[in-house]
Design an enzyme around this catalytic site. Structure first.
Site, PDB file in Angstrom:
ATOM      1  NE  ARG A 167      13.708  86.469  29.529  1.00 17.33           N
ATOM      2  CZ  ARG A 167      12.369  86.243  30.349  1.00 17.33           C
ATOM      3  NH1 ARG A 167      12.850  85.685  32.324  1.00 17.33           N
ATOM      4  NH2 ARG A 167      11.891  85.366  29.711  1.00 17.33           N
TER       5      ARG A 167
ATOM      6  NE  ARG B  27       3.961  84.130  30.137  1.00 12.25           N
ATOM      7  CZ  ARG B  27       4.908  83.034  30.697  1.00 12.25           C
ATOM      8  NH1 ARG B  27       4.866  82.856  31.090  1.00 12.25           N
ATOM      9  NH2 ARG B  27       5.462  84.379  29.855  1.00 12.25           N
TER      10      ARG B  27
ATOM     11  NE  ARG C 286       8.095  84.867  25.908  1.00 12.67           N
ATOM     12  CZ  ARG C 286       6.952  83.943  25.978  1.00 12.67           C
ATOM     13  NH1 ARG C 286       5.775  83.377  25.589  1.00 12.67           N
ATOM     14  NH2 ARG C 286       7.935  83.077  27.407  1.00 12.67           N
TER      15      ARG C 286
END
Ligand code: ADP
Ligand code: ADP
Ligand code: ZN
Length: 217
Positions: free
Chosen positions: A88, A160, A171
């Site tokens: 990532r 979540r 994010r």
């Protein structure tokens, strides 16, 4: 086959990973799943990782890279694997290259699941997961057979904590800044393969298979 799945959070990596893993008989390795399992079991790693996941930030490279080296060294990864959510950062990608190089391996293909931002937000905020078995659903696009219950194990499915609106924004920001540069990184290595991720779940899997057809391994 050694595959990396790349794409923004909510693109459908986990969903496609499940299909790919079954079709090509390779283990599905998700860093997010590893962190969440450790968080629910309250291991030292879980306690450390929790604060990052809750805020939608990346767990530090050092921690993540070590976990992945351990995982990739396991027996079931010898003939191939599917990485979902790793690497990532460019740092992680370089560490992965050097680890694979040291054991005489390399990545065959990086599948980028390409989905426009407008669809992403909807996919992430509508996602529901099973806390017991990890199965993933979507309230509109992939609902469970019985509302609110996991098809596989009948547990109550939940949202979540990091799929709520404010965390989703951060994010996506993290993706733009830290993960998107990997597209250029893998393009340079000539292993990038772009998958149209806009259709339904089955259509996207057809696209994936068609991209993988050309990969000789
Ligand atoms: P998504 O499926 O939405 O992309 P993941 O389950 O892959 O989300 O990841 C959830 C969270 O786990 C991330 O927001 C991050 O905090 C952490 N995480 C997962 N993979 C990595 C990674 N390779 N490096 C650092 N943190 C990670
Ligand atoms: P990622 O692992 O990339 O974060 P997921 O596979 O968890 O993404 O998918 C995010 C959400 O979008 C889930 O609720 C999933 O059911 C749904 N989803 C996945 N692929 C599609 C698709 N092609 N069309 C509509 N919804 C999808
Ligand atoms: Zn379940």
């Amino acid at each position: 086959m050694k595959i990396i799945l790349l794409g923004p959070p909510g693109a459908g990596k986990g969903t496609q990973a499940k299909f790919i893993s079954e079709e090509y008989f390779i283990p599905h390795i998700s860093t997010g799943d590893i962190f969440r399992k450790n968080i629910s079991e309250k291991t030292p790693l879980g306690i450390e990782a929790k604060k990052y996941l809750d805020e939608g930030k990346l767990v530090p490279d050092e921690v993540t890279i070590n976990i992945m080296k351990n995982r990739l060294g396991m027996d079931d990864c010898k003939d191939g694997f599917l990485l979902d959510g790793f690497p990532r950062t460019v740092n992680q990608a370089k560490a992965l290259d050097s680890y694979l190089g040291s054991v005489g391996q390399k990545i065959d293909v990086v599948l980028l699941i390409d989905v426009p931002k407008e669809l992403i937000f909807d996919r992430m905020t509508g996602r529901r997961v099973c806390p017991s078995c990890g199965a993933s659903y979507h309230i509109k696009y992939n609902p469970p057979k019985i509302e609110g219950k996991c098809d596989v194990c009948h547990s109550d499915i939940v949202q979540r904590k990091d799929d709520t609106q404010s965390t989703v924004k951060s994010r996506l920001d993290v993706y733009d800044k830290q993960t998107e540069p990997l597209i250029g990184y893998y393009k340079n290595q000539e292993v990038l393969s772009i998958v149209n991720g806009t259709g339904g779940i089955n259509q996207v899997f057809e696209n994936v298979k068609s991209n993988l057809k050309d990969i000789h391994k």
